[in-house]
Design an enzyme around this catalytic site. Structure first.
Site, mmCIF file in Angstrom:
data_model
loop_
_atom_site.group_PDB
_atom_site.id
_atom_site.type_symbol
_atom_site.label_atom_id
_atom_site.label_comp_id
_atom_site.label_asym_id
_atom_site.label_seq_id
_atom_site.Cartn_x
_atom_site.Cartn_y
_atom_site.Cartn_z
ATOM 1 C CD GLU A 1 -6.439 21.173 39.227
ATOM 2 O OE1 GLU A 1 -7.775 21.671 39.006
ATOM 3 O OE2 GLU A 1 -5.646 21.054 40.299
ATOM 4 C CG ASP B 1 11.256 30.104 43.078
ATOM 5 O OD1 ASP B 1 11.544 31.183 43.230
ATOM 6 O OD2 ASP B 1 11.411 29.813 41.882
#
Length: 326
Positions: A108, A234
């Site tokens: 997306e 992360d």
């Protein structure tokens, strides 16, 4: 003797890209896949926004041989985060091999800007992400599961540390093999990084410090209970942004682990604002011994950067190890 002309390299590359785009179109069910010329990249991947019949998508490309494994891990990470309903992340559509080498992740397109107005909201939503699996243990009516997929009667509790697939922090793969013990799991993560450093640099001081530190790691977890939380893996400031309405996190390297682990890299490289931290710890307060564990978790990311970018991260890694050994 026949003179067979070789196919020009540019034509091979063009043909490979045509095949790749055809596969993406088929997966998305679109006749249109038109580059906009806008996008961006980081130190690992390149990206570009494309127009389709139903709107825009973002194509993330990498030409390395293990790009498919890296993107498959990111795809599953995004799916897992979205399934919690706690924080927005781009919806992944498909991973496609590039015949010219590497792979492409199609997801997306989200119109994002630098995180600012919604920093406090991100702190609150990250805490809810970290609590999602822990709360599932209380409400789940089924047997514990490793997979963590949602069922009609609610989320399934994931009872172990790890992840169903390999995920990559940067371009280096993480060992997500399921484990019942967080200290064992995390020690294994550090060992994996230090083994790479040993193979590449043969650093004597790192080797000696690790021989002492690995024996001390259990001490940092006395009197606390660690339960598996779904982690971004992360979450530094470059992997968070905001839309007009809410914060967004992306580029995950997920696994189920100790919630404090996510906060180590969140405090590095500029970090997040005080509003983020206040909201987070308002929901999940710091447990005893937090400061030393925070250093222990920062160590992974310093070692990981040493393995990615070279010995500029050596001194920071070794200093953390010295502090933790004392």
């Amino acid at each position: 003797m026949c003179n067979i002309m070789a196919v020009p390299s540019w034509l091979r590359i063009f043909t490979d890209y045509q095949r790749m785009f055809a596969a993406i179109k088929k997966s998305l069910g679109t006749a249109r896949l038109e580059g906009t010329g806008t996008g961006g990249g980081g130190c690992v991947n390149e990206g570009e926004v494309y127009k389709t019949d139903t709107g825009k998508v973002f194509l993330k490309r990498n030409s390395k041989s293990k790009a498919r494994e890296m993107f498959d891990g990111e795809y599953e990470s995004l799916k897992a985060i979205i399934a919690t309903g706690t924080v927005k992340a781009p919806v992944p559509h498909v991973v496609v091999d590039n015949p010219a080498g590497g792979a492409v992740l199609v997801m997306e397109y989200v119109d994002m800007h630098n995180l600012n107005r919604h920093a406090a909201t991100l702190g609150k939503q990250l805490a809810k992400l970290h609590l999602h699996n822990i709360e599932a243990e209380k409400t789940s009516q089924t047997e514990s599961s490793r997979v963590g997929l949602s069922k009609e009667d609610g989320p399934v509790y994931v009872s172990q540390f790890g992840f169903p697939v390999t995920t990559c922090c940067g371009f280096l793969e993480q060992d997500n093999t399921w484990c019942d013990d967080w200290v064992v799991f995390y020690t294994r993560k550090l060992q994996q990084q230090l083994s790479m450093i040993e193979n590449e640099y043969g650093d004597r001081e790192a080797r000696e410090l690790w021989s002492h530190l690995q024996l001390k790691i259990p001490q940092y977890f006395t009197n606390i209970e660690v339960k598996p939380s779904l982690l971004h893996g992360d979450l530094w400031s470059g992997n968070a942004a905001e839309t007009t309405d809410c914060p967004v996190i992306f580029d995950p390297a997920s696994f189920y682990g100790h919630h404090e682990y996510d906060l180590a890299i969140s405090a590095m490289f500029g970090g997040f604002s005080r509003r983020f931290w206040d909201e987070y710890h308002g929901i999940i307060p710091k447990a005893p011994g937090w400061n030393n564990r925070h250093k222990l978790y920062k160590l992974f990311h310093n070692l990981n950067h040493w393995n990615h970018f070279g010995s500029g991260y050596r001194s920071g890694s070794l200093q953390l190890m010295r502090d933790l050994c004392h």
